[in-house]
Design a protein around this motif. Structure first.
Motif, PDB file in Angstrom:
ATOM      1  N   ASN A  71       0.825  -1.222   0.000  1.00 54.13           N
ATOM      2  CA  ASN A  71       0.000   0.000   0.000  1.00 54.13           C
ATOM      3  C   ASN A  71       0.858   1.271   0.000  1.00 54.13           C
ATOM      4  N   ALA A  72       1.751   1.349  -0.959  1.00 54.92           N
ATOM      5  CA  ALA A  72       2.660   2.500  -1.056  1.00 54.92           C
ATOM      6  C   ALA A  72       1.910   3.770  -1.413  1.00 54.92           C
ATOM      7  N   ASP A  73       2.457   4.899  -0.967  1.00 45.47           N
ATOM      8  CA  ASP A  73       1.911   6.201  -1.358  1.00 45.47           C
ATOM      9  C   ASP A  73       2.286   6.533  -2.800  1.00 45.47           C
ATOM     10  N   SER A  74       3.438   6.035  -3.250  1.00 48.98           N
ATOM     11  CA  SER A  74       3.868   6.255  -4.628  1.00 48.98           C
ATOM     12  C   SER A  74       4.969   5.265  -4.975  1.00 48.98           C
ATOM     13  N   VAL A  75       5.168   5.082  -6.278  1.00 51.98           N
ATOM     14  CA  VAL A  75       6.283   4.292  -6.806  1.00 51.98           C
ATOM     15  C   VAL A  75       7.060   5.192  -7.763  1.00 51.98           C
ATOM     16  N   SER A  76       8.373   5.217  -7.619  1.00 50.36           N
ATOM     17  CA  SER A  76       9.229   6.010  -8.511  1.00 50.36           C
ATOM     18  C   SER A  76      10.204   5.096  -9.235  1.00 50.36           C
ATOM     19  N   ILE A  77      10.229   5.207 -10.556  1.00 48.03           N
ATOM     20  CA  ILE A  77      11.186   4.478 -11.376  1.00 48.03           C
ATOM     21  C   ILE A  77      12.223   5.474 -11.876  1.00 48.03           C
ATOM     22  N   TRP A  78      13.481   5.235 -11.539  1.00 48.86           N
ATOM     23  CA  TRP A  78      14.570   6.154 -11.893  1.00 48.86           C
ATOM     24  C   TRP A  78      15.208   5.685 -13.194  1.00 48.86           C
ATOM     25  N   LYS A  79      15.224   6.568 -14.207  1.00 45.21           N
ATOM     26  CA  LYS A  79      15.678   6.212 -15.544  1.00 45.21           C
ATOM     27  C   LYS A  79      16.801   7.147 -15.993  1.00 45.21           C
ATOM     28  N   ILE A 118       8.023   1.883 -19.908  1.00 48.96           N
ATOM     29  CA  ILE A 118       7.261   1.224 -18.858  1.00 48.96           C
ATOM     30  C   ILE A 118       6.951  -0.210 -19.278  1.00 48.96           C
ATOM     31  N   HIS A 119       7.193  -1.160 -18.388  1.00 53.99           N
ATOM     32  CA  HIS A 119       6.869  -2.547 -18.668  1.00 53.99           C
ATOM     33  C   HIS A 119       5.357  -2.711 -18.745  1.00 53.99           C
ATOM     34  N   PRO A 120       4.851  -3.473 -19.734  1.00 48.48           N
ATOM     35  CA  PRO A 120       3.407  -3.567 -19.946  1.00 48.48           C
ATOM     36  C   PRO A 120       2.592  -3.990 -18.720  1.00 48.48           C
ATOM     37  N   LYS A 121       3.152  -4.874 -17.877  1.00 46.03           N
ATOM     38  CA  LYS A 121       2.373  -5.368 -16.741  1.00 46.03           C
ATOM     39  C   LYS A 121       2.408  -4.439 -15.536  1.00 46.03           C
ATOM     40  N   THR A 122       3.185  -3.373 -15.635  1.00 42.71           N
ATOM     41  CA  THR A 122       3.427  -2.523 -14.466  1.00 42.71           C
ATOM     42  C   THR A 122       2.189  -1.761 -14.003  1.00 42.71           C
ATOM     43  N   LEU A 138       2.609   6.644 -10.298  1.00 42.50           N
ATOM     44  CA  LEU A 138       3.916   6.156 -10.720  1.00 42.50           C
ATOM     45  C   LEU A 138       4.718   7.318 -11.287  1.00 42.50           C
ATOM     46  N   TYR A 139       5.852   7.610 -10.681  1.00 48.38           N
ATOM     47  CA  TYR A 139       6.734   8.681 -11.146  1.00 48.38           C
ATOM     48  C   TYR A 139       7.888   8.074 -11.934  1.00 48.38           C
ATOM     49  N   VAL A 140       8.196   8.683 -13.064  1.00 50.39           N
ATOM     50  CA  VAL A 140       9.381   8.321 -13.847  1.00 50.39           C
ATOM     51  C   VAL A 140      10.325   9.502 -13.764  1.00 50.39           C
ATOM     52  N   ARG A 141      11.468   9.304 -13.080  1.00 49.79           N
ATOM     53  CA  ARG A 141      12.322  10.424 -12.716  1.00 49.79           C
ATOM     54  C   ARG A 141      13.728  10.255 -13.274  1.00 49.79           C
ATOM     55  N   PRO A 142      14.402  11.376 -13.553  1.00 51.27           N
ATOM     56  CA  PRO A 142      15.756  11.304 -14.138  1.00 51.27           C
ATOM     57  C   PRO A 142      16.814  10.996 -13.084  1.00 51.27           C
ATOM     58  N   PHE A 143      17.519   9.906 -13.282  1.00 49.30           N
ATOM     59  CA  PHE A 143      18.516   9.452 -12.318  1.00 49.30           C
ATOM     60  C   PHE A 143      19.680  10.431 -12.196  1.00 49.30           C
ATOM     61  N   SER A 144      20.056  11.051 -13.307  1.00 46.50           N
ATOM     62  CA  SER A 144      21.230  11.929 -13.298  1.00 46.50           C
ATOM     63  C   SER A 144      20.925  13.308 -12.716  1.00 46.50           C
ATOM     64  N   THR A 145      19.647  13.717 -12.745  1.00 45.60           N
ATOM     65  CA  THR A 145      19.245  15.019 -12.186  1.00 45.60           C
ATOM     66  C   THR A 145      18.016  14.826 -11.302  1.00 45.60           C
ATOM     67  N   PRO A 146      18.201  14.231 -10.125  1.00 45.43           N
ATOM     68  CA  PRO A 146      17.068  13.846  -9.281  1.00 45.43           C
ATOM     69  C   PRO A 146      16.220  14.998  -8.771  1.00 45.43           C
ATOM     70  N   SER A 153       8.108  12.712 -14.897  1.00 46.38           N
ATOM     71  CA  SER A 153       6.725  12.512 -15.332  1.00 46.38           C
ATOM     72  C   SER A 153       5.971  11.706 -14.287  1.00 46.38           C
ATOM     73  N   VAL A 154       4.649  11.817 -14.313  1.00 48.94           N
ATOM     74  CA  VAL A 154       3.819  11.039 -13.395  1.00 48.94           C
ATOM     75  C   VAL A 154       2.682  10.382 -14.169  1.00 48.94           C
ATOM     76  N   ILE A 155       2.386   9.142 -13.807  1.00 55.34           N
ATOM     77  CA  ILE A 155       1.241   8.403 -14.352  1.00 55.34           C
ATOM     78  C   ILE A 155       0.230   8.244 -13.228  1.00 55.34           C
ATOM     79  N   LYS A 156      -0.994   8.667 -13.471  1.00 62.62           N
ATOM     80  CA  LYS A 156      -2.016   8.642 -12.422  1.00 62.62           C
ATOM     81  C   LYS A 156      -3.394   8.463 -13.049  1.00 62.62           C
ATOM     82  N   SER A 157      -4.435   8.515 -12.208  1.00 68.83           N
ATOM     83  CA  SER A 157      -5.775   8.196 -12.690  1.00 68.83           C
ATOM     84  C   SER A 157      -6.329   9.235 -13.654  1.00 68.83           C
TER      85      SER A 157
END
Length: 418
Positions: A213-221, A259-263, A274-282, A287-291
């Protein structure tokens, strides 16, 4: 609590792991970190596996030694002594070497999961040890004991109920504020290692977010966020600051690699952004994916799938193509784990576009029992979401188009490689 996922590009070097420590050090909330294998380790492990399956154990071990040296070089930059550096990887690589020397390559898929899954075990062990060394206390977890799946090796499906019991029993944020686990891997009910499909670490992060039950998920790319096209393939890409779960599913289905299709499903089910964030400039928001979003995506989105094959099927008895023929085709594709990128049918023929994988030729052999089979290889599938005449002209001009499809918003072109 929140979930962070760091991919292979984030941990491909000592500098990358140091950057993870910098990012994580500023987090106050309870944190679960999901980490992929380092750099191109999964590819290298696949090469080890290929030699193992050919019973060329010397070549397999030689390749494994190359992988070990790569990890050891990174450890030497992270830890103070050679003894510390060696301790991070030696036991796991010895364990893997014994598995190769004493095993018999009888089933590719199950051995794939047993061997390739070590990449994540090794990377997370190194990251966890380095964070502890830097005073960022954490607890390492073996996701092979916590993420319970079926036995569909290489593309296992997570048993959410069983996994939730295991994960909640293992994670107690009153004991540790940070936990580290592997992406991509799990195990079936018998304890045999499984993997979730290539790029499955994103899916792991989403599953963990759902179960805890996370408040958010961040994927660093290694990109600024979600772009309207792959910047390595298309010029003048732009950032898409926000998009809906539906948008993300459409893009993933079309082949977008970000983004992986099943994610999306585990996150959408509990309305977790779901946040997609830049690893080199945190410090940048990414970007954010939401309802829901304030406005729809306003730029054309370009997605290119490479290494495609077009299979054309004509019934041997020249009968009309009815539902029965389509069912046969889909059954064979599913049996041989082929992902259909596009499909088109007429009264007497069926054409399917699929990824060129190791299972393709066996599938075509089976299809030849009921169909006359032809194919075109070395193709690319371009999907344009938010199509315009100018964009279509720009990216299809001069290309041989073997199949095209168009709706009000989306156009797809299967083309020969330039």
């Amino acid at each position: 609590m929140i979930v962070y996922k760091f991919g292979g590009a984030s941990v491909r070097s000592a500098e990358g792991i140091k950057n993870i420590a910098s990012i994580v050090s500023g987090v106050k909330e309870p944190l679960f970190i999901v980490v992929s294998a380092m750099g191109k380790t999964t590819n290298a492990m696949e090469a080890v596996l290929e030699n193992f399956m050919k019973a060329d154990k010397k070549a397999a071990v030689d390749k494994l030694n190359e992988v070990e040296n790569y990890h050891l070089d990174i450890c030497r930059e992270l830890f103070d002594t050679e003894e510390e550096a060696s301790k991070m990887s030696d036991p796991l690589f010895y364990e893997l070497e014994q598995l190769i020397l004493n095993g018999i390559g009888d089933d590719y898929d199950s051995w794939y999961d047993r061997i390739v899954s070590y990449g994540e075990i090794i990377s997370t062990s190194i990251v966890s040890a380095y964070l502890n060394k830097k005073g960022i206390a954490n607890k390492w977890l073996d996701m092979r004991k916590l993420l319970i799946t079926d036995s569909n090796f290489r593309e296992a499906n997570v048993n959410m109920n069983e996994s939730q019991k295991k994960l909640k029993a293992a994670v107690n944020f009153s004991e540790s504020n940070i936990y580290i686990g592997q992406g991509f891997i799990g195990a079936n009910m018998k304890g045999s290692p499984t993997t979730l499909g290539r790029e499955g670490s994103d899916y792991t992060a989403a599953v963990v977010g759902n179960l805890l039950n996370a408040d958010s998920v961040s994927i660093w790319k290694d990109v600024p966020g979600i772009l309207n096209a792959d910047p390595r393939l298309f010029p003048d890409t732009v950032l898409i600051p926000e998009l809906t779960y539906k948008d993300a599913v459409e893009l993933a289905y079309s082949g977008a690699q970000i983004i992986h299709p099943k994610t999306i499903k585990p996150l959408e089910n509990k309305n977790i952004p779901l946040y997609v964030r830049p690893f080199s400039t945190p410090v940048e928001t990414g970007s954010v994916i939401k309802s829901s979003t304030a406005s729809p995506i306003h730029v054309p989105v370009l997605i290119l799938r490479t290494n495609q094959i077009l299979i054309s099927l004509l019934p041997l008895d020249f009968s009309f193509v009815l539902e029965e023929s389509l069912l046969k085709v889909f059954a064979v594709m599913n049996k041989h784990r082929l992902k259909i990128s596009a499909i088109q049918s007429s009264a007497v023929s069926i054409s399917v576009c699929v990824d060129n994988t190791r299972y393709l030729w066996t599938a075509m052999d089976e299809l030849s029992n009921d169909f006359k089979v032809k194919y075109n290889d070395n193709l690319e599938l371009l999907t344009i979401r938010g199509k315009t005449d100018d964009v279509i002209e720009k990216y299809t001009k001069g290309r041989k188009i073997l199949l095209s499809q168009s709706t009000r918003r989306i156009a797809r072109f299967l083309m020969s490689v330039k």
